[in-house]
Structure formats: structure tokens, C-alpha cells
Design a protein around this motif. Structure first.
Motif: not given
Length: 381
Positions: A54-58, A101-102, A123, A127-129
Motif C-alpha cells: 500500500a501507499g502512494p509510492d507503491r 489503493e494496494r 522501503r 511511502r509504502v507499506e
């Protein structure tokens, strides 16, 4: 993970690794193959692993490490990608679909923890999870005849569609497209909440959909020349050897680990080994297993009376199955120089099994000089 509810269906026989934990078959693998091929059955693949990012940079972040371009992956669009080591060897293979989103990554179940750990270490400040969600989500396979799935899927389910049917625009195929065995391959996977498995198994019990085991899927996969990470890959595997550039490698994408080896083999060299399909003699009812030796028989130009052909190990079986039309078949990785017409046998269970070779990656596969050299550095526009 707890036991799959599909194992409680009538006739279910649990599979062996790498398909332990799900049903190998439900009493008749041949009938199950036909049902699956006709788009009327589903396959329990709840032993597969699922990772989310997840996250905007994924997408840009995954794109920087994967063999396939993922930075512009649209919601619902499917992709296949490899993660390579610095020498270009395959370390992971993932099926990727994004929901907006993911990014969801499906892979072999025993590989999920190590890939999730490695991704988490990479990471840095982005901005990733990363999460291994295999305990909460499961995978169901099918070969849909259209856009739908053979069974009604729960809300929020995602469908990944296999790109193996044709060479992608930025990929490359060693096997000729004309007559390619994968042209009719319509395989898809649905990612569903794990707590939806009982209702899906219930749909089988009610007759709303039919079910097939892992053996049925494996036989169809082998017949389609489709490589699988759990079976065809070892520590030396380059994607070229399995013709994986057709679906999982973008030859116009730079800046990922192992990219220089991919470019070098495509542009300057030949794959050191190559994937073949074997039609096996079924008279001894012996089905080889992964790792069984493939042996070439070389007859001397002027043999003396009583001379036996020279036996030389040339490769190993990676997968084998009993196909409902082709009979016993296998995939094997053999040395590049093995002639296409060399008489082969498989040494299995103390028996010599005659094998007729069908080239997937041809013995004469040469440098693809028409493919542009990959840039050492650069960003996909």
C-alpha cells in the motif's frame, strides 16, 4: 493457516508438496481436467501466498525492482513480474493486480514470508507499506470461458488474468508464436477473503459450480508450456531458459536488479539451458517426479555388434502430469546443446521411460539482435 474447507468435500485427496494443504484431486483427475478446461470448475489454491503493498509510492517502487513495468498499472489490470538476483537468476515470481489503493502480489505460499521481509527492508524513506496477508486472503483458480468466473465471487474479490497466451508488446518469445501450446491458456486467479472459502466450498456441494484438484491444473499447465516458480525454477534459473520473457520481462525497462544479465543473454548470447516438453511412454504406468534425470542416448557412428548407446545426463524433469488427451507429459530443463532429435529417456523409479522432446526454447535459440540493447540506467517514460 487452518485446513481448507475444500478438503472436506467428497473424494478430496490431499496433495503432496508443492501443493500440500489443498486437494490433489476429488476422485477423477481426468474428468476434473475437462471440467476445468471447459470453464466449469474452480481449483482451491488457498496454499498460495498473498502480499499487499500500500501507499502512494507503491507502483513506482515495485517498478524499480521488478522485471516488468508496474508503474502505470491501472486498477484491475494484471501483470506478471520476476524479482532477480544481481546475476539475473530468478528469486521470486509474482502475479500482480492493483485495486487503486494496494498492489496485490500472489506467489507460492512458502515464498511469501521471505519476499515480504525483503521488500520491507527495501522501503527506505518511501511511502509504502508491505504486509503478508496470507492468513486473511486466499486464492481460487479457474479457466473462465469469458470475463466472468465460474462461481459468484464475494464482494471486493480481485481477479488476476494470466498473460501467458501471447508475447507481450515489450517482451520476447523464444518459442514460435505459430502453434504455441499456450495460445488457448485462459487461466485466472481470484483473491478472496479466507473466510469466504466455506461458502465457495458450499457452492460446490450445492452443484452451483464444479471443482478440480491441483493435479488437473498442473497437467493443463504443463501442456500449455507454462513455467511455475515452485517446479521449474532452481538456483541457476535465468528467465530466458523458461521462455519467461514472453510474459514477465519488459525488454524496454531498465534499472532493476539483474537487468544487465537479461540484456546480455538476449542481445549477445544464448540461454545456457532450455525448457522442453516431453511426451512420455506410458506403457509402464510410471509418472516421473521432479528431479528425475533426463538422459540422452547417443549411438556410435559405426557401432560394433552388441554395443549399447552411450548414456549421458542432459537435464532433469521439473514437472510431470497425466493429461486427458496427451497422456503422460512432463516439462524438463535440459542443456542448451541437446539436439532436438536426440533420443531421450527419463530415469524414474528404476525404470527407463522413453521421452519424445518438443522444443519450447529451441536448441538453436540465438542472440536476438533485433531487440534493442537495454539502457544501463534510465526511467521508463
Amino acid at each position: 493457516m487452518s485446513g481448507s474447507p475444500f478438503l472436506a468435500l467428497p473424494g478430496a485427496v490431499v496433495g503432496d508438496p508443492p501443493d500440500g494443504g489443498v486437494a490433489a484431486h476429488y476422485g477423477d483427475p481426468m474428468v476434473e481436467q475437462r471440467r476445468l478446461e471447459q470453464g466449469r470448475a474452480i481449483v482451491d489454491l488457498s496454499h498460495r501466498g498473498v502480499i499487499t503493498v500500500a501507499g502512494p509510492d507503491r507502483r513506482s517502487w515495485l517498478n524499480s525492482m521488478a522485471s516488468r513495468a508496474l508503474d502505470h498499472l491501472a486498477p484491475g489490470e494484471s501483470a506478471e513480474a520476476l524479482f532477480l538476483d544481481a546475476a539475473g537468476h530468478v528469486e521470486h515470481a509474482v502475479h500482480v493486480v492493483d485495486d487503486g489503493e494496494r498492489s496485490w502480489l500472489v506467489l507460492e505460499g512458502d515464498a511469501a514470508p521471505s519476499l515480504a521481509t525483503w521488500l520491507d527492508r527495501m522501503r527506505f524513506m518511501l511511502r509504502v507499506e508491505v504486509a503478508d496477508v496470507s492468513e486473511r486472503f486466499a486464492v481460487i483458480g479457474a479457466m473462465p470461458s469469458g470475463d466472468g468466473f465460474p462461481v459468484e465471487l464475494p464482494d471486493g474479490a480481485l481477479t488476476w488474468r494470466d498473460p501467458w497466451r501471447k508475447v507481450l508488446a515489450d517482451g520476447y518469445g523464444y518459442a514460435p508464436e505459430a502453434g504455441h501450446a499456450g495460445a488457448a491458456w485462459r487461466y485466472a486467479e481470484a483473491i478472496v477473503p479466507r473466510d469466504a472459502l466455506p461458502s465457495l466450498a458450499g457452492a460446490v456441494r450445492s452443484g452451483s459450480v464444479q471443482v478440480a484438484g491441483a493435479l488437473a491444473l498442473e497437467a493443463l499447465r504443463i501442456a500449455a508450456w507454462r513455467p511455475r516458480f515452485a517446479t521449474e525454477v532452481d538456483e541457476r534459473t535465468l528467465p530466458h531458459e523458461l521462455d519467461w520473457l514472453r510474459s514477465a520481462v519488459d525488454l524496454h525497462k531498465g534499472c532493476y536488479r539483474g537487468q544487465e544479465t537479461v540484456a546480455k543473454v538476449v542481445n549477445l548470447g544464448r540461454p545456457p539451458r532450455r525448457l522442453v516438453m516431453l511426451h512420455l511412454d506410458g506403457s509402464d504406468t510410471v509418472l516421473p517426479k521432479r528431479g528425475d534425470a533426463v538422459v540422452g542416448l547417443k549411438v556410435r557412428p559405426e557401432p560394433a555388434p552388441g554395443d549399447e548407446p552411450e548414456r549421458r545426463a542432459v537435464g532433469a524433469v521439473t514437472s510431470a502430469g497425466m493429461h486427458h488427451e496427451l497422456g503422460p507429459i512432463a516439462l524438463a530443463v535440459v542443456k542448451r546443446a541437446v539436439p532436438a532429435d536426440l533420443e531421450l529417456i527419463v530415469e524414474s523409479h528404476g525404470i527407463d521411460v522413453a521421452a519424445a522432446q518438443v522444443e519450447i526454447v529451441p536448441a538453436g535459440a540465438a542472440a536476438a539482435v533485433e531487440v534493442p540493447r537495454l539502457p544501463r540506467l534510465g526511467i521508463r517514460p
